[in-house]
Design an enzyme around this catalytic site. Structure first.
Site, mmCIF file in Angstrom:
data_model
loop_
_atom_site.group_PDB
_atom_site.id
_atom_site.type_symbol
_atom_site.label_atom_id
_atom_site.label_comp_id
_atom_site.label_asym_id
_atom_site.label_seq_id
_atom_site.Cartn_x
_atom_site.Cartn_y
_atom_site.Cartn_z
ATOM 1 N N PHE A 1 -5.349 7.546 0.751
ATOM 2 C CA PHE A 1 -5.513 6.094 0.979
ATOM 3 C C PHE A 1 -6.222 5.471 -0.217
ATOM 4 C CE2 PHE A 1 -5.504 8.292 5.083
ATOM 5 C CZ PHE A 1 -4.415 7.688 5.683
ATOM 6 N N ARG B 1 -6.652 3.223 -3.540
ATOM 7 C CA ARG B 1 -6.096 2.022 -4.175
ATOM 8 C C ARG B 1 -6.193 2.183 -5.678
ATOM 9 N NH1 ARG B 1 -10.190 -1.961 -1.603
ATOM 10 N NH2 ARG B 1 -11.341 -0.031 -1.879
ATOM 11 N N LYS C 1 0.036 7.072 7.421
ATOM 12 C CA LYS C 1 0.112 6.487 6.080
ATOM 13 C C LYS C 1 1.038 5.268 6.051
ATOM 14 C CE LYS C 1 -0.148 5.743 1.814
ATOM 15 N NZ LYS C 1 -0.522 6.436 0.618
ATOM 16 N N PHE D 1 -8.274 -8.235 2.620
ATOM 17 C CA PHE D 1 -6.804 -8.369 2.624
ATOM 18 C C PHE D 1 -6.343 -9.684 3.233
ATOM 19 C CE2 PHE D 1 -3.697 -5.205 1.213
ATOM 20 C CZ PHE D 1 -4.547 -4.452 0.429
ATOM 21 N N LEU D 2 -7.101 -10.731 2.981
ATOM 22 C CA LEU D 2 -6.724 -12.055 3.485
ATOM 23 C C LEU D 2 -6.571 -13.039 2.327
ATOM 24 C CD1 LEU D 2 -8.900 -12.648 6.697
ATOM 25 C CD2 LEU D 2 -6.477 -12.074 6.552
ATOM 26 N N GLY E 1 2.649 -6.333 -4.240
ATOM 27 C CA GLY E 1 3.514 -5.460 -5.037
ATOM 28 C C GLY E 1 2.848 -4.131 -5.272
ATOM 29 N N CYS F 1 3.220 1.149 -4.051
ATOM 30 C CA CYS F 1 3.121 1.706 -2.698
ATOM 31 C C CYS F 1 3.652 0.778 -1.613
ATOM 32 C CB CYS F 1 1.683 2.065 -2.394
ATOM 33 S SG CYS F 1 0.980 3.157 -3.638
HETATM 34 C C1 UGA Z 1 -2.237 0.491 -1.446
HETATM 35 C C2 UGA Z 1 -3.191 0.648 -0.261
HETATM 36 O O1 UGA Z 1 -4.150 -0.412 -0.257
HETATM 37 C C3 UGA Z 1 -3.936 1.994 -0.347
HETATM 38 O O2 UGA Z 1 -4.749 2.166 0.810
HETATM 39 C C4 UGA Z 1 -2.902 3.116 -0.410
HETATM 40 O O3 UGA Z 1 -3.499 4.386 -0.526
HETATM 41 C C5 UGA Z 1 -2.026 2.886 -1.627
HETATM 42 O O4 UGA Z 1 -1.368 1.601 -1.492
HETATM 43 C C6 UGA Z 1 -1.010 4.009 -1.670
HETATM 44 O O5 UGA Z 1 -0.153 4.070 -0.773
HETATM 45 O O6 UGA Z 1 -1.119 4.895 -2.525
HETATM 46 P P1 UGA Z 1 -2.487 -0.240 -4.018
HETATM 47 O O7 UGA Z 1 -1.004 -0.067 -4.143
HETATM 48 O O8 UGA Z 1 -3.351 0.317 -5.080
HETATM 49 O O9 UGA Z 1 -3.013 0.411 -2.636
HETATM 50 O O10 UGA Z 1 -2.728 -1.795 -3.950
HETATM 51 P P2 UGA Z 1 -3.533 -2.790 -2.979
HETATM 52 O O11 UGA Z 1 -4.915 -2.951 -3.410
HETATM 53 O O12 UGA Z 1 -3.282 -2.442 -1.582
HETATM 54 O O13 UGA Z 1 -2.740 -4.162 -3.323
HETATM 55 C C7 UGA Z 1 -1.356 -4.284 -3.001
HETATM 56 C C8 UGA Z 1 -0.852 -5.665 -3.343
HETATM 57 O O14 UGA Z 1 -1.412 -6.635 -2.443
HETATM 58 C C9 UGA Z 1 -1.216 -6.150 -4.753
HETATM 59 O O15 UGA Z 1 -0.097 -6.815 -5.314
HETATM 60 C C10 UGA Z 1 -2.376 -7.102 -4.503
HETATM 61 O O16 UGA Z 1 -2.515 -8.088 -5.492
HETATM 62 C C11 UGA Z 1 -1.976 -7.718 -3.162
HETATM 63 N N1 UGA Z 1 -3.116 -8.268 -2.406
HETATM 64 C C12 UGA Z 1 -4.104 -7.458 -1.928
HETATM 65 C C13 UGA Z 1 -3.155 -9.636 -2.132
HETATM 66 O O17 UGA Z 1 -2.234 -10.404 -2.537
HETATM 67 N N2 UGA Z 1 -4.197 -10.135 -1.395
HETATM 68 C C14 UGA Z 1 -5.189 -9.350 -0.928
HETATM 69 O O18 UGA Z 1 -6.112 -9.877 -0.237
HETATM 70 C C15 UGA Z 1 -5.150 -7.977 -1.193
#
Ligand code: UGA
Length: 430
Positions: A143, A145, A195, A240-241, A248, A251
């Site tokens: 999990f 990031r 997952k 996450f809000l 993108g 993952c």
């Molecule tokens: C995500 C999950 O958060 C991890 O828990 C998981 O382990 C990982 O995928 C995986 O499967 O390996 P990650 O891909 O690093 O992690 O990215 P996130 O931080 O989740 O962000 C995902 C997307 O959501 C990004 O484009 C980010 O900019 C966007 N985001 C995130 C938002 O637009 N708003 C938010 O409040 C949070």
């Protein structure tokens, strides 16, 4: 540890820091040589330090080829890529080829662990391919990031270990005992589903918030206040809000498509998830229409300065980046793009990538912030105002301080904070 990508290398270096002896294998000979010399090419805070500590302490080694890594192993982690294959399903070719390579050399009684995100049922499939009754297969999803992977590994919310053999699950869980995290011991299929269920829930939360932001614009509400008000509810939470140009990365897009596939394969229609994906596609189009509007209704020949290209701040990863999806749509309408990202060097198709933010905004008809790098907040906005051709800044992440920009003579357009006329809204609603 088979695979030294971002998951394999982080897991390997962190397990070594917990005191385990770790041998990491990769097929890329040059990469193995670089890692042996302590050179980490992934932009991940703290990782390079941990790799070097592990090498110096003799607890971390790098070898070419999986077979060499597994010879004395008690536990073998599979951390190879599972990209999106035809029709959205996860492509397991790399997992299968590793199994073919190691199945006869695995030590008696060792445990094989799937760390890669794999469809439900993969542990059983790997077990069938291994044809080794003495080697249990465990699912232990990660999990992590990107950008905070080391911190996430060392401070996990939970450890999930699934196996149909209790003893094997306990052996894998014991590797993480020092972290003191809540541990879910379950069967392999449930661990595999945790997952997908978690990543798809996060994607759903983001699509929901992006839809609420759109509604805020139409109703004259402020999404920052709406999400703050929602987030104090502990069942929802503040994280996450944050609305943005869509979600993108390597993952969330892959895993949402894969779960639709997994569900479809067992005859389960999942409209909630398909709507989550469609809302995300629409979000990118919405960003483009906002930029088009800022450019006066037509993008042909307009110069757009892009601040941020990576899929989120803190990483150089461009995989499935919403910024690039937006760029592609802008290019299709004839815009000319100049972009800057603190983490990204090298070529991005259709975008003239420059070395600093000021070069990116020079002569721009519209400036679009697409990735929330902290340094963009600290730009000299009066200098930006002098450099641009037209003073419009579209902030797709509500990352900037609107007052600071306005004081410099720039017009700030955020997401979900539209200045709708309350009386007009009321007239439309009532
Ligand atoms: C995500 C999950 O958060 C991890 O828990 C998981 O382990 C990982 O995928 C995986 O499967 O390996 P990650 O891909 O690093 O992690 O990215 P996130 O931080 O989740 O962000 C995902 C997307 O959501 C990004 O484009 C980010 O900019 C966007 N985001 C995130 C938002 O637009 N708003 C938010 O409040 C949070």
């Amino acid at each position: 540890m088979v695979g030294t990508g971002y998951v394999g290398l982080t897991t390997g270096a962190c397990l070594a820091s917990l005191g385990h002896r770790v041998v990491c294998a990769d097929v890329d000979v040059a990469k193995v040589h670089r890692l042996r010399a302590g050179h980490v090419s992934i932009l991940e805070p703290g990782l390079s330090e941990l790799v070097n500590e592990g090498l110096a302490a003799g607890r971390l080694e790098f070898v070419v080829g999986a077979a060499q890594a597994v010879v004395d192993a008690e536990v073998v982690f599979l951390c190879v890529p599972t990209p999106m294959g035809a029709g959205g399903a996860a492509d397991l070719a790399a997992v299968e080829s590793v199994i073919a390579e190691v199945r006869t050399v695995l030590p008696v009684g060792c445990v094989v662990v799937n760390k890669s995100t794999v469809p439900v049922g993969t542990a059983a499939r790997v077990s069938a391919l291994l044809k080794r009754k003495d080697v249990p297969v465990v699912s232990n999803p990660e999990f992590l990031r990107e950008g905070t992977a080391v911190r996430d590994f060392l401070n996990p919310d939970r450890i999930v270990v699934g196996c149909d053999t209790q003893d094997a699950a306990e052996r894998v869980a014991a590797l993480y005992a020092r972290l003191g995290a809540p541990t879910v011991l379950t069967d392999a299929a449930s661990a595999e589903l945790v997952k997908y269920a978690a990543n798809c829930f996060l994607a759903m939360k983001l699509s929901y918030v992006n839809a609420i932001a759109e509604l805020c614009e139409r109703l004259g509400a402020d999404v920052a206040d709406v999400t703050e008000g929602m987030g104090y509810d502990r069942r929802i939470g503040q994280s996450f809000l944050q609305p943005g140009p869509g979600w993108g990365g390597s993952c969330l897009p892959k895993d949402t498509h894969a779960l639709v596939q997994v569900a479809g394969a067992v005859g389960f229609d999942f409209p909630l998830l398909t709507a989550t994906i469609d809302t995300n596609t629409r979000q990118r189009e919405r960003v483009v229409s906002k930029i088009r509007h800022a450019a006066g209704g037509r993008l042909r020949g307009k110069r757009i300065g892009l601040l941020g290209l990576a899929f989120k701040a803190g990483t150089d990863d461009l995989r499935d980046s919403p910024a690039l999806a937006v760029a592609e749509l802008l290019l299709a309408e004839g815009a000319e793009l100049t972009g800057y990202d603190p983490g990204v060097r090298g070529e991005v198709p259709g975008v003239r990538v420059v070395d600093d933010a000021y070069a990116a905004v020079k002569g721009a008809d519209v400036v679009a912030l697409l990735t929330e790098w902290p340094e963009f907040r600290c730009l000299d906005w009066s200098r930006v105002a002098e450099l641009v051709d037209s003073p419009l800044v579209v902030d797709t992440r509500n990352h900037l301080d609107p007052d600071a920009l306005q004081r410099c003579g720039l017009t700030w357009w955020g997401v979900g904070r539209g200045p709708a006329n309350p009386l007009q809204v009321l007239a439309a609603v009532v």
